[in-house]
Scaffold this motif. Structure first.
Motif, mmCIF file in Angstrom:
data_model
loop_
_atom_site.group_PDB
_atom_site.id
_atom_site.type_symbol
_atom_site.label_atom_id
_atom_site.label_comp_id
_atom_site.label_asym_id
_atom_site.label_seq_id
_atom_site.Cartn_x
_atom_site.Cartn_y
_atom_site.Cartn_z
ATOM 1 N N GLU A 163 -1.273 -3.091 10.310
ATOM 2 C CA GLU A 163 -0.970 -3.683 11.612
ATOM 3 C C GLU A 163 0.379 -4.391 11.522
ATOM 4 O OE1 GLU A 163 -2.657 -3.153 14.234
ATOM 5 O OE2 GLU A 163 -4.566 -2.435 13.442
ATOM 6 N N ALA A 164 0.970 -4.675 12.668
ATOM 7 C CA ALA A 164 2.283 -5.325 12.705
ATOM 8 C C ALA A 164 2.255 -6.683 12.010
ATOM 9 C CB ALA A 164 2.744 -5.485 14.145
ATOM 10 N N TRP A 165 1.095 -7.356 12.013
ATOM 11 C CA TRP A 165 1.004 -8.687 11.417
ATOM 12 C C TRP A 165 0.696 -8.653 9.920
ATOM 13 C CZ3 TRP A 165 -2.319 -6.997 15.314
ATOM 14 C CH2 TRP A 165 -3.573 -6.586 14.895
ATOM 15 N N ASP A 166 0.389 -7.494 9.378
ATOM 16 C CA ASP A 166 0.108 -7.401 7.943
ATOM 17 C C ASP A 166 1.390 -7.504 7.132
ATOM 18 O OD1 ASP A 166 -2.717 -7.015 7.963
ATOM 19 O OD2 ASP A 166 -2.433 -4.914 8.531
ATOM 20 N N GLU A 167 1.380 -8.376 6.139
ATOM 21 C CA GLU A 167 2.515 -8.460 5.227
ATOM 22 C C GLU A 167 2.392 -7.313 4.228
ATOM 23 O OE1 GLU A 167 4.645 -11.664 2.207
ATOM 24 O OE2 GLU A 167 2.798 -12.221 3.258
ATOM 25 N N VAL A 168 3.480 -6.588 3.998
ATOM 26 C CA VAL A 168 3.428 -5.448 3.083
ATOM 27 C C VAL A 168 4.226 -5.741 1.816
ATOM 28 C CG1 VAL A 168 2.986 -3.706 4.864
ATOM 29 C CG2 VAL A 168 5.338 -4.295 4.275
ATOM 30 N N PHE A 169 3.806 -5.065 0.730
ATOM 31 C CA PHE A 169 4.406 -5.276 -0.583
ATOM 32 C C PHE A 169 4.767 -3.939 -1.196
ATOM 33 C CE2 PHE A 169 1.602 -8.754 0.392
ATOM 34 C CZ PHE A 169 2.351 -9.876 0.065
ATOM 35 N N SER A 170 5.703 -3.948 -2.119
ATOM 36 C CA SER A 170 6.164 -2.699 -2.734
ATOM 37 C C SER A 170 5.189 -2.139 -3.764
ATOM 38 C CB SER A 170 7.541 -2.896 -3.370
ATOM 39 O OG SER A 170 7.484 -3.928 -4.330
ATOM 40 N N SER A 171 4.263 -2.985 -4.273
ATOM 41 C CA SER A 171 3.297 -2.489 -5.260
ATOM 42 C C SER A 171 1.943 -3.162 -5.047
ATOM 43 C CB SER A 171 3.774 -2.779 -6.681
ATOM 44 O OG SER A 171 3.737 -4.184 -6.931
ATOM 45 N N LYS A 172 0.907 -2.519 -5.568
ATOM 46 C CA LYS A 172 -0.433 -3.095 -5.485
ATOM 47 C C LYS A 172 -0.495 -4.391 -6.292
ATOM 48 C CE LYS A 172 -5.337 -2.192 -6.044
ATOM 49 N NZ LYS A 172 -6.385 -1.211 -6.286
ATOM 50 N N GLU A 173 0.146 -4.387 -7.436
ATOM 51 C CA GLU A 173 0.147 -5.574 -8.294
ATOM 52 C C GLU A 173 0.746 -6.775 -7.567
ATOM 53 O OE1 GLU A 173 1.222 -2.492 -9.277
ATOM 54 O OE2 GLU A 173 -0.584 -2.076 -10.447
ATOM 55 N N GLN A 174 1.865 -6.560 -6.894
ATOM 56 C CA GLN A 174 2.516 -7.656 -6.170
ATOM 57 C C GLN A 174 1.622 -8.156 -5.027
ATOM 58 O OE1 GLN A 174 6.120 -6.584 -4.123
ATOM 59 N NE2 GLN A 174 6.763 -8.705 -3.877
ATOM 60 N N CYS A 175 1.013 -7.238 -4.320
ATOM 61 C CA CYS A 175 0.103 -7.588 -3.223
ATOM 62 C C CYS A 175 -1.060 -8.426 -3.742
ATOM 63 C CB CYS A 175 -0.399 -6.313 -2.548
ATOM 64 S SG CYS A 175 -1.623 -6.587 -1.255
ATOM 65 N N CYS A 176 -1.697 -7.958 -4.816
ATOM 66 C CA CYS A 176 -2.836 -8.682 -5.395
ATOM 67 C C CYS A 176 -2.425 -10.062 -5.888
ATOM 68 C CB CYS A 176 -3.454 -7.884 -6.538
ATOM 69 S SG CYS A 176 -4.335 -6.411 -6.012
ATOM 70 N N LYS A 177 -1.294 -10.118 -6.554
ATOM 71 C CA LYS A 177 -0.827 -11.371 -7.121
ATOM 72 C C LYS A 177 -0.544 -12.413 -6.038
ATOM 73 C CE LYS A 177 2.874 -13.314 -9.958
ATOM 74 N NZ LYS A 177 4.143 -13.031 -10.617
ATOM 75 N N GLU A 178 0.100 -11.981 -4.950
ATOM 76 C CA GLU A 178 0.501 -12.932 -3.912
ATOM 77 C C GLU A 178 -0.584 -13.242 -2.897
ATOM 78 O OE1 GLU A 178 4.363 -12.760 -2.247
ATOM 79 O OE2 GLU A 178 5.204 -11.756 -3.996
ATOM 80 N N LYS A 179 -1.513 -12.321 -2.678
ATOM 81 C CA LYS A 179 -2.501 -12.522 -1.615
ATOM 82 C C LYS A 179 -3.941 -12.672 -2.107
ATOM 83 C CE LYS A 179 0.137 -12.488 1.952
ATOM 84 N NZ LYS A 179 0.239 -13.639 2.825
#
Length: 140
Positions: free
Chosen positions: A114-130
């Motif tokens: 969705e437009a409000w979802d923050e996206v990340f370049s990798s799964k690791e980065q997404c998991c680490k930050e969120k």
């Protein structure tokens, strides 16, 4: 006639005079006639409601994209009449406590973000930050 309209019908001047003002901000306007969940688009057929003419800077746009971005930002692709393909980046799927890819298909795709979802370049980065407290996020 115009003076009478200005004096007694200023709130609906263009209907009273049977005129339309010069369109200074473009001709695309949001079409809410069918309700936002069914229409979600902008038109440029010169049939915009009069209240939009009174506030052209807000309601009117010079292009379909600009109109969609302002008035239907939550569903840009539907407004533009295009299909979303995703970015292949990663975002949080909170109900599953994991990060998924912004794409359509089998796992690891989780659908279009969705437009409000923050996206990340990798799964690791997404998991680490969120989802740093969810150990299985990085390994699922």
């Amino acid at each position: 006639r115009e003076e009478c309209c200005k004096k007694f019908y200023g709130w609906d001047l263009y209907t009273c005079t049977g005129t339309k003002p010069e369109l200074t901000n473009g001709e695309y306007y949001p079409d809410w006639s069918g309700g936002s969940s069914t229409t979600s688009t902008c038109l440029n057929d010169s049939n915009m409601p009069n209240y939009m003419l009174d506030n052209q800077a807000w309601y009117l746009s010079t292009s379909l994209r600009k109109c969609c971005e302002r008035h239907f930002f939550w569903d840009i692709n539907k407004c533009l009449g295009t299909n979303a393909v995703g970015t292949e980046k990663w975002y949080v799927k909170y109900e599953a406590n994991t990060c998924v890819q912004d794409c359509v298909g089998v796992s690891p795709c989780g659908g279009i973000a969705e437009a409000w979802d923050e996206v990340f370049s990798s799964k690791e980065q997404c998991c680490k930050e969120k989802l740093s407290w969810v150990a299985r996020c990085r390994f699922n």
